[in-house]
Design an enzyme around this catalytic site. Sequence first.
Site, PDB file in Angstrom:
ATOM      1  N   ASP A   8      46.555  43.226  45.348  1.00 36.03           N
ATOM      2  CA  ASP A   8      47.140  43.020  44.020  1.00 36.03           C
ATOM      3  C   ASP A   8      46.117  43.429  42.948  1.00 36.03           C
ATOM      4  OD1 ASP A   8      49.682  41.676  42.703  1.00 36.03           O
ATOM      5  OD2 ASP A   8      47.957  40.914  41.599  1.00 36.03           O
ATOM      6  N   TYR A  53      46.835  42.371  32.823  1.00 37.33           N
ATOM      7  CA  TYR A  53      47.789  43.480  32.934  1.00 37.33           C
ATOM      8  C   TYR A  53      47.741  44.354  31.678  1.00 37.33           C
ATOM      9  CZ  TYR A  53      49.913  41.688  37.207  1.00 37.33           C
ATOM     10  OH  TYR A  53      50.127  41.288  38.494  1.00 37.33           O
ATOM     11  N   HIS A  67      53.040  40.286  50.514  1.00 39.14           N
ATOM     12  CA  HIS A  67      52.155  40.586  49.395  1.00 39.14           C
ATOM     13  C   HIS A  67      50.945  39.662  49.377  1.00 39.14           C
ATOM     14  CE1 HIS A  67      51.117  42.208  45.460  1.00 39.14           C
ATOM     15  NE2 HIS A  67      50.871  40.970  45.080  1.00 39.14           N
TER      16      HIS A  67
END
Length: 401
Positions: A183, A317, A374
């Site tokens: 990630d 982000y 994930h």
Amino acid sequence: MAVGTRTEIRPFHLELSDEQLDDLRRRIASARLPSRELVGDRSQGVQLATIQELARYWADDYDLGRIEQRLNALPQFKTEVDGLDVHFIHVRSRHEDALPLIMTHGWPGSVIELLETVGPLVDPTAHGGIAEDAFHLVLPSLPGYGLSAAPTEVGWDAARIGRAWAELMTRLGYTRYVAQGGDQGAGVTDEMGRGAPEGLVGIHMNLLRSALADVTGLPAESEQERAALDAVATFRKRGFGYFLEQATRPQTIGYALLDSPVALAAWMLDHDTDSYYKISRAFVDGQPVGGLTRDRILDNVTLYWLTGTATSAARSYWEGGRAAALGAGKTPAEVSIPVGFTTFPGEIFRAPRSWVEKLYPALVYFNEAEKGGHFAAWEEPELFSQELRAAFTSLRNGSSS
């Protein structure tokens, strides 16, 4: 190191107050929920039944002091790196020839998602491995996440974090080490590989992050390659909401995330389809998958809440988007050190070997795991640890062949 210097490494012990925990319970109990979704799946978002059961368990059955006990059971430290106070867990193996490993979590994770890998990685002989498989383990909290300080200026992108991690490993006395990430952690690890700081001899990742942004030029001939393309397209069409919001307006969503613990939990659950349904089943049906239990999921959400870091974490982000814009049109440095990669079947997309080789010509290890998604380290810590042992075998004792 001299006490009072900026490079001092300080032991850290988490202490939670009754006032913090009482406030959390009160806020959970007073949450105002929307009406039930109008569809039978997650296409409108996190389902009401999931959140209702999560909130009930969080308020009535969950031990809010768990994270204090779990984290304090491990050696924790803080140190200032590049002007920022960084929290990290540092566990040395009893096997002195262990290979130092710095492992970076992602979003919506934290060091919590990596805790169950500590035993298998540091003490492999107790987990089906051999002494030669051991690692000295460093688990830092990303800037703005959990117990690390939040940046007070822009510019803390993955490359800068990677440089900070290299400084941390040097400060800990490691002259030869490897790095791993999934990630957001995959982005940091990728940047470490491109920067090739002195001492870093190899990297391993379990998410091909660059393919999420751009699949141009990647092979699309085999069935596996076409399936990966379809999965990426599906994610960008129907699973991209959280990503876009945090990459463009992290401050806006942050107001809700810091005001309502139930809103925070819902936002964190709405990540990818595979992990969402696994977590939902843990709460609604009492059927957890691997390490994705109710308590461990809530350990992570509770850490975000009590540290008040949901907004600063979301900004990572935005930093990624800013770095991409600044780097547009520029050719990134090659990763010349050895690369390992594991693709897990429940990941957002199953990266084909051809894609990984295209993006990382220095690939020395690739494997398709039998299970996991994930949050592979969280869900399948033993399997995940086996992958790291295998990926880095060739890099022990000075060999990189």
